[in-house]
Motif scaffolding. Sequence first.
Motif, PDB file in Angstrom:
ATOM      1  N   THR A   1       4.032  14.502  -9.172  1.00  0.00           N
ATOM      2  CA  THR A   1       5.053  15.352  -9.369  1.00  0.00           C
ATOM      3  C   THR A   1       4.705  16.205 -10.578  1.00  0.00           C
ATOM      4  O   THR A   1       5.081  17.151 -10.765  1.00  0.00           O
TER       5      THR A   1
ATOM      6  N   MET B   1       3.335   6.084  -2.997  1.00  0.00           N
ATOM      7  CA  MET B   1       4.421   6.695  -3.206  1.00  0.00           C
ATOM      8  C   MET B   1       4.292   6.762  -4.697  1.00  0.00           C
ATOM      9  O   MET B   1       4.776   7.969  -5.361  1.00  0.00           O
ATOM     10  N   THR B   2       3.919   5.664  -5.433  1.00  0.00           N
ATOM     11  CA  THR B   2       3.816   5.984  -6.765  1.00  0.00           C
ATOM     12  C   THR B   2       2.945   7.027  -7.198  1.00  0.00           C
ATOM     13  O   THR B   2       3.131   7.760  -8.226  1.00  0.00           O
ATOM     14  N   GLY B   3       1.617   6.963  -6.371  1.00  0.00           N
ATOM     15  CA  GLY B   3       0.782   8.173  -6.950  1.00  0.00           C
ATOM     16  C   GLY B   3       1.414   9.474  -6.432  1.00  0.00           C
ATOM     17  O   GLY B   3       1.113  10.369  -7.480  1.00  0.00           O
TER      18      GLY B   3
ATOM     19  N   SER C   1       6.341  11.801   4.178  1.00  0.00           N
ATOM     20  CA  SER C   1       5.659  10.705   3.557  1.00  0.00           C
ATOM     21  C   SER C   1       4.948   9.748   4.270  1.00  0.00           C
ATOM     22  O   SER C   1       3.812   9.350   4.121  1.00  0.00           O
TER      23      SER C   1
ATOM     24  N   ARG D   1       0.749  -1.232  -0.006  1.00  0.00           N
ATOM     25  CA  ARG D   1       0.013   0.012   0.029  1.00  0.00           C
ATOM     26  C   ARG D   1       1.068   1.248   0.093  1.00  0.00           C
ATOM     27  O   ARG D   1       0.537   2.195  -0.661  1.00  0.00           O
TER      28      ARG D   1
ATOM     29  N   GLY E   1       4.004   1.644  -1.117  1.00  0.00           N
ATOM     30  CA  GLY E   1       4.435   1.674  -2.358  1.00  0.00           C
ATOM     31  C   GLY E   1       3.591   2.172  -3.335  1.00  0.00           C
ATOM     32  O   GLY E   1       3.893   3.105  -4.304  1.00  0.00           O
ATOM     33  N   SER E   2       2.320   1.704  -3.571  1.00  0.00           N
ATOM     34  CA  SER E   2       1.290   2.219  -4.392  1.00  0.00           C
ATOM     35  C   SER E   2       1.082   3.809  -4.105  1.00  0.00           C
ATOM     36  O   SER E   2       0.885   4.588  -4.937  1.00  0.00           O
TER      37      SER E   2
ATOM     38  N   ALA F   1       4.644  10.316  -6.787  1.00  0.00           N
ATOM     39  CA  ALA F   1       5.691  10.594  -7.718  1.00  0.00           C
ATOM     40  C   ALA F   1       4.764  10.909  -9.009  1.00  0.00           C
ATOM     41  O   ALA F   1       5.312  11.840  -9.738  1.00  0.00           O
ATOM     42  N   ARG F   2       3.792  10.214  -9.300  1.00  0.00           N
ATOM     43  CA  ARG F   2       3.207  10.567 -10.599  1.00  0.00           C
ATOM     44  C   ARG F   2       2.569  12.019 -10.596  1.00  0.00           C
ATOM     45  O   ARG F   2       2.737  12.698 -11.678  1.00  0.00           O
TER      46      ARG F   2
END
Lengths: 245, 259
Positions: free
Chosen positions: B36, B29-31, B216, B24, B26-27, B33-34
Amino acid sequence: MQDVHKAFGSRVILDGVTLSARDGETLAVIGYSGAGKSVLLKSIVRLLVPDRGVVHVDGQDVSQLERDELYDMRRRVGYVFQFAALFDSMNVFDNVAMGLRRIRMPEAELAERVIESLRLVEMNGFEDRLPAQLSGGQRKRVGLARAIATRPKYVLYDEPTTGLDPVTTAVIDGLILKMSRELGVTSVVVTHDMKSAYRVADRIAMLYQGGIRFIGTPEEIQRSEDPVVHGFIEGLPELAQEAAA
Amino acid sequence: MNAWTSPIAWVGRSALDTAAGFGRFGSFMTGAARATRDARTWGQLVVFHMAKLGVESLPIALFIAAFTGIVMALQASYTFTGAVPLYFVGVLVGKTIILELGPVLTGLALAGRVGANIAAEIGSMRVTEQIDALETLGYDPFAYLVVPRVIAGLLMFPICVAFANAIGVVGGWITAINLLEMSTPEFIRGLRLFFRPFDIQYSLIKAASFGLAVTSIGCFYGFNTTGGAAAVGRSTTQAVVVSSMLILVLDAFWAIVLL
């Protein structure tokens, strides 16, 4: 929406709901608390993703929209939250201006639009107040002003009169009708307040046990002989329980 | 299930829960990163959060550092008595403050202040549907709420730590010259003896990683709050506990990797 299913764990909330709103109408969705009315509303703007089934807004399948398309679609849909969901760190003006800033409206035009939106809900003069300084009814009105500030094509109302006194409820109902009349919006109003539903709706749909039990005009629903519908609108739990059994 | 197998099941369940939690995060942080890419949204909020997370945290960071410097000087003197030249007080104060205590104590203090604040604020927004409201107004909540806070943390933690290091050393120096019968040249001699410019880099790299971790984790727990006021409290506590633990893990990680 067509054949929409949604469950949380083992609890099925929507079990194959098919429902559509006609252009310019006000559609009220009624049902018991916990029947899934808010889930249905949130599925329209993809705040919740259905497990199965499709939701179309302006012919676009909401589940297939890319991020930018999704936000573009959401800008065409105003959403009035049950408890207004005003940003408590911002004053009334900035709350109403949020959506307009997103679409980069020039500041002068933005200020004019905010004032006009607040005037529509009879909240002009409250621009500098914080949400904490407003009553429940005033918050709902500011929430409505925020939802209509971008002049959306559709407005979704999640329990707009819950927790309000009868007079304030009538005021909010009047505003819903006014939005429909003056701005020509198509509205979906989720409520369990039958008086409100009769006042504002062109059609009423009843959500029951995950599906649409009834859909028709306020006159039709009042003539309905379905004991579940009749029991709900008349507030007769024994009738509804008998029908469910 | 008998008494022998239930602990095994518990371990299995805990391992699965932990793995799911990492998934969760990881998902999440991916959100972030996207998001940005949406610089128009977060760009205008970064300075506000830098002031809020950094400038407003500076007094507590400096307070801790000053007293840590004082204590380090007194403990060094107590330890070295007779056996080690007194100017080594400067070595100990400088090295321990810059390499370890400055970044770690500041990180832990800010985990409490900043991490709790972020988790509580975003958690309250979640339970009062303000995050949903942001979405309906066309804002990506990751771009509006998460990215500016994480960038502010990444930039401001090293600045807070740099000030904390300086104040810690000054605290040690003032103590040394007033209470330990040391002169300023003696203290500075010790301070410079084993000093390497890399010490500063090391301290600031750690601080930046702590900033990333605290902000984060705070955002993650706030975002995933479900329920009411009690849930906000729970998220806040979890954010502080997890980010404090992560600070210690990162501390060890950087020591292994960089020293």
